[in-house]
Motif scaffolding. Structure first.
Motif, PDB file in Angstrom:
ATOM      1  N   ASN A   8       0.937  -1.198   0.158  1.00 27.46           N
ATOM      2  CA  ASN A   8      -0.080  -0.121   0.046  1.00 27.46           C
ATOM      3  C   ASN A   8       0.677   1.314  -0.001  1.00 27.46           C
ATOM      4  O   ASN A   8       1.767   1.307   0.607  1.00 27.46           O
ATOM      5  CB  ASN A   8      -0.936   0.087   1.018  1.00 27.46           C
ATOM      6  CG  ASN A   8      -1.722  -1.219   1.382  1.00 27.46           C
ATOM      7  OD1 ASN A   8      -2.533  -1.404   0.331  1.00 27.46           O
ATOM      8  ND2 ASN A   8      -1.683  -2.005   2.277  1.00 27.46           N
ATOM      9  N   THR A   9       0.634   2.161  -0.765  1.00 27.58           N
ATOM     10  CA  THR A   9       1.188   3.442  -0.628  1.00 27.58           C
ATOM     11  C   THR A   9       1.140   4.385   0.493  1.00 27.58           C
ATOM     12  O   THR A   9       0.004   4.459   1.169  1.00 27.58           O
ATOM     13  CB  THR A   9       0.786   4.293  -2.023  1.00 27.58           C
ATOM     14  OG1 THR A   9       0.815   3.553  -3.145  1.00 27.58           O
ATOM     15  CG2 THR A   9       1.362   5.751  -2.004  1.00 27.58           C
ATOM     16  N   LEU A  10       2.382   4.711   1.110  1.00 26.02           N
ATOM     17  CA  LEU A  10       2.353   5.675   2.299  1.00 26.02           C
ATOM     18  C   LEU A  10       2.433   6.992   1.962  1.00 26.02           C
ATOM     19  O   LEU A  10       1.772   7.888   2.428  1.00 26.02           O
ATOM     20  CB  LEU A  10       3.416   4.942   3.037  1.00 26.02           C
ATOM     21  CG  LEU A  10       3.417   3.714   3.687  1.00 26.02           C
ATOM     22  CD1 LEU A  10       4.919   3.412   4.359  1.00 26.02           C
ATOM     23  CD2 LEU A  10       2.351   3.469   4.699  1.00 26.02           C
ATOM     24  N   ALA A  11       3.274   7.342   0.903  1.00 25.63           N
ATOM     25  CA  ALA A  11       3.532   8.615   0.461  1.00 25.63           C
ATOM     26  C   ALA A  11       4.227   8.648  -0.794  1.00 25.63           C
ATOM     27  O   ALA A  11       4.950   7.565  -1.241  1.00 25.63           O
ATOM     28  CB  ALA A  11       4.274   9.309   1.365  1.00 25.63           C
ATOM     29  N   VAL A  12       3.982   9.677  -1.531  1.00 33.77           N
ATOM     30  CA  VAL A  12       4.728   9.928  -2.803  1.00 33.77           C
ATOM     31  C   VAL A  12       5.339  11.487  -2.463  1.00 33.77           C
ATOM     32  O   VAL A  12       4.808  12.464  -2.371  1.00 33.77           O
ATOM     33  CB  VAL A  12       3.802   9.953  -4.146  1.00 33.77           C
ATOM     34  CG1 VAL A  12       4.613  10.335  -5.176  1.00 33.77           C
ATOM     35  CG2 VAL A  12       3.356   8.538  -4.130  1.00 33.77           C
ATOM     36  N   LEU A  13       6.755  11.466  -2.330  1.00 38.42           N
ATOM     37  CA  LEU A  13       7.459  12.645  -2.278  1.00 38.42           C
ATOM     38  C   LEU A  13       8.235  13.058  -3.316  1.00 38.42           C
ATOM     39  O   LEU A  13       8.799  12.006  -3.995  1.00 38.42           O
ATOM     40  CB  LEU A  13       8.184  12.642  -1.025  1.00 38.42           C
ATOM     41  CG  LEU A  13       7.635  12.208   0.446  1.00 38.42           C
ATOM     42  CD1 LEU A  13       8.792  12.115   1.433  1.00 38.42           C
ATOM     43  CD2 LEU A  13       6.742  13.332   0.666  1.00 38.42           C
ATOM     44  N   THR A  14       8.317  14.209  -3.768  1.00 41.08           N
ATOM     45  CA  THR A  14       9.599  14.771  -4.672  1.00 41.08           C
ATOM     46  C   THR A  14      10.701  15.138  -3.827  1.00 41.08           C
ATOM     47  O   THR A  14      10.434  16.182  -2.823  1.00 41.08           O
ATOM     48  CB  THR A  14       8.903  16.028  -5.278  1.00 41.08           C
ATOM     49  OG1 THR A  14       7.717  15.501  -6.142  1.00 41.08           O
ATOM     50  CG2 THR A  14       9.909  16.427  -6.292  1.00 41.08           C
ATOM     51  N   LEU A  15      11.625  14.747  -4.100  1.00 39.88           N
ATOM     52  CA  LEU A  15      12.871  14.876  -3.058  1.00 39.88           C
ATOM     53  C   LEU A  15      14.123  15.222  -4.201  1.00 39.88           C
ATOM     54  O   LEU A  15      14.166  14.598  -5.211  1.00 39.88           O
ATOM     55  CB  LEU A  15      13.327  13.538  -2.268  1.00 39.88           C
ATOM     56  CG  LEU A  15      12.126  13.162  -1.462  1.00 39.88           C
ATOM     57  CD1 LEU A  15      12.427  11.886  -0.867  1.00 39.88           C
ATOM     58  CD2 LEU A  15      12.085  14.223  -0.286  1.00 39.88           C
ATOM     59  N   PRO A  16      15.169  15.993  -3.626  1.00 40.74           N
ATOM     60  CA  PRO A  16      16.356  15.851  -4.246  1.00 40.74           C
ATOM     61  C   PRO A  16      17.302  14.482  -4.249  1.00 40.74           C
ATOM     62  O   PRO A  16      17.077  14.001  -3.154  1.00 40.74           O
ATOM     63  CB  PRO A  16      17.058  17.432  -3.575  1.00 40.74           C
ATOM     64  CG  PRO A  16      16.455  17.287  -2.276  1.00 40.74           C
ATOM     65  CD  PRO A  16      15.003  16.796  -2.456  1.00 40.74           C
ATOM     66  N   GLY A  17      17.952  14.373  -5.454  1.00 43.86           N
ATOM     67  CA  GLY A  17      18.678  13.245  -5.377  1.00 43.86           C
ATOM     68  C   GLY A  17      19.586  13.030  -4.183  1.00 43.86           C
ATOM     69  O   GLY A  17      20.037  11.923  -3.701  1.00 43.86           O
ATOM     70  N   SER A  18      20.186  14.189  -3.493  1.00 39.72           N
ATOM     71  CA  SER A  18      21.106  14.186  -2.271  1.00 39.72           C
ATOM     72  C   SER A  18      20.643  13.606  -1.023  1.00 39.72           C
ATOM     73  O   SER A  18      21.117  13.252  -0.242  1.00 39.72           O
ATOM     74  CB  SER A  18      21.721  15.596  -2.213  1.00 39.72           C
ATOM     75  OG  SER A  18      20.489  16.438  -1.743  1.00 39.72           O
ATOM     76  N   LEU A  19      19.120  13.329  -1.172  1.00 38.92           N
ATOM     77  CA  LEU A  19      18.345  12.761  -0.082  1.00 38.92           C
ATOM     78  C   LEU A  19      18.253  11.347  -0.217  1.00 38.92           C
ATOM     79  O   LEU A  19      17.401  10.648   0.481  1.00 38.92           O
ATOM     80  CB  LEU A  19      16.993  13.477   0.377  1.00 38.92           C
ATOM     81  CG  LEU A  19      17.438  14.810   0.976  1.00 38.92           C
ATOM     82  CD1 LEU A  19      16.031  15.604   1.217  1.00 38.92           C
ATOM     83  CD2 LEU A  19      18.099  14.866   2.189  1.00 38.92           C
ATOM     84  N   LEU A  20      18.709  10.669  -1.242  1.00 37.46           N
ATOM     85  CA  LEU A  20      18.325   9.475  -1.528  1.00 37.46           C
ATOM     86  C   LEU A  20      19.846   8.698  -1.884  1.00 37.46           C
ATOM     87  O   LEU A  20      21.010   9.233  -2.409  1.00 37.46           O
ATOM     88  CB  LEU A  20      17.602   9.363  -2.779  1.00 37.46           C
ATOM     89  CG  LEU A  20      16.137   9.979  -2.833  1.00 37.46           C
ATOM     90  CD1 LEU A  20      15.589  10.312  -4.258  1.00 37.46           C
ATOM     91  CD2 LEU A  20      15.303   9.605  -1.852  1.00 37.46           C
ATOM     92  N   ARG A  21      19.699   7.466  -1.923  1.00 38.84           N
ATOM     93  CA  ARG A  21      20.786   6.454  -2.071  1.00 38.84           C
ATOM     94  C   ARG A  21      20.149   4.977  -2.493  1.00 38.84           C
ATOM     95  O   ARG A  21      19.289   4.750  -2.329  1.00 38.84           O
ATOM     96  CB  ARG A  21      22.103   6.430  -0.962  1.00 38.84           C
ATOM     97  CG  ARG A  21      21.729   5.421   0.038  1.00 38.84           C
ATOM     98  CD  ARG A  21      22.754   5.178   1.072  1.00 38.84           C
ATOM     99  NE  ARG A  21      22.299   4.496   2.348  1.00 38.84           N
ATOM    100  CZ  ARG A  21      22.069   3.180   2.236  1.00 38.84           C
ATOM    101  NH1 ARG A  21      22.597   2.251   1.111  1.00 38.84           N
ATOM    102  NH2 ARG A  21      21.787   2.420   3.321  1.00 38.84           N
ATOM    103  N   VAL A  22      21.101   4.360  -3.370  1.00 35.78           N
ATOM    104  CA  VAL A  22      20.735   3.023  -3.701  1.00 35.78           C
ATOM    105  C   VAL A  22      21.198   2.119  -2.782  1.00 35.78           C
ATOM    106  O   VAL A  22      21.824   2.252  -1.972  1.00 35.78           O
ATOM    107  CB  VAL A  22      21.204   2.676  -5.053  1.00 35.78           C
ATOM    108  CG1 VAL A  22      20.661   3.576  -6.214  1.00 35.78           C
ATOM    109  CG2 VAL A  22      22.760   2.659  -5.150  1.00 35.78           C
TER     110      VAL A  22
END
Length: 83
Positions: free
Chosen positions: A51-65
């Protein structure tokens, strides 16, 4: 970092307004290129049942693989400890 669509990513900072914590896993669903700004990504976060909890638009610097050193964990919405 440049992420491809439908790549799983890990959130690096808490997003308390969406009840998300650093370490939560999401999937890239859109890429946003705006000249002069860091590339942004729409990321969909799910619970363990899909189930989807949230859809956020984030800068790439707040993410990692994810890496081989990462381990999935479970965090419940409400935490009750019973002995």
């Amino acid at each position: 970092m440049d992420f491809q669509l439908y790549t799983d990513v890990i959130l690096l900072e808490d997003a308390p307004e969406e009840n998300l914590q650093a370490g939560d896993i999401g999937t890239i669903v859109e890429r946003h290129n705006i000249p002069g700004l860091e590339t942004g990504y729409s990321v969909e976060f799910f619970d363990m049942l899909g189930n989807t909890l949230a859809v956020l638009t984030l800068p790439g610097s707040l993410l990692r693989v994810p890496t081989n050193n990462d381990r999935p964990t479970v965090r419940s919405e409400t935490t009750t400890v019973k002995f």
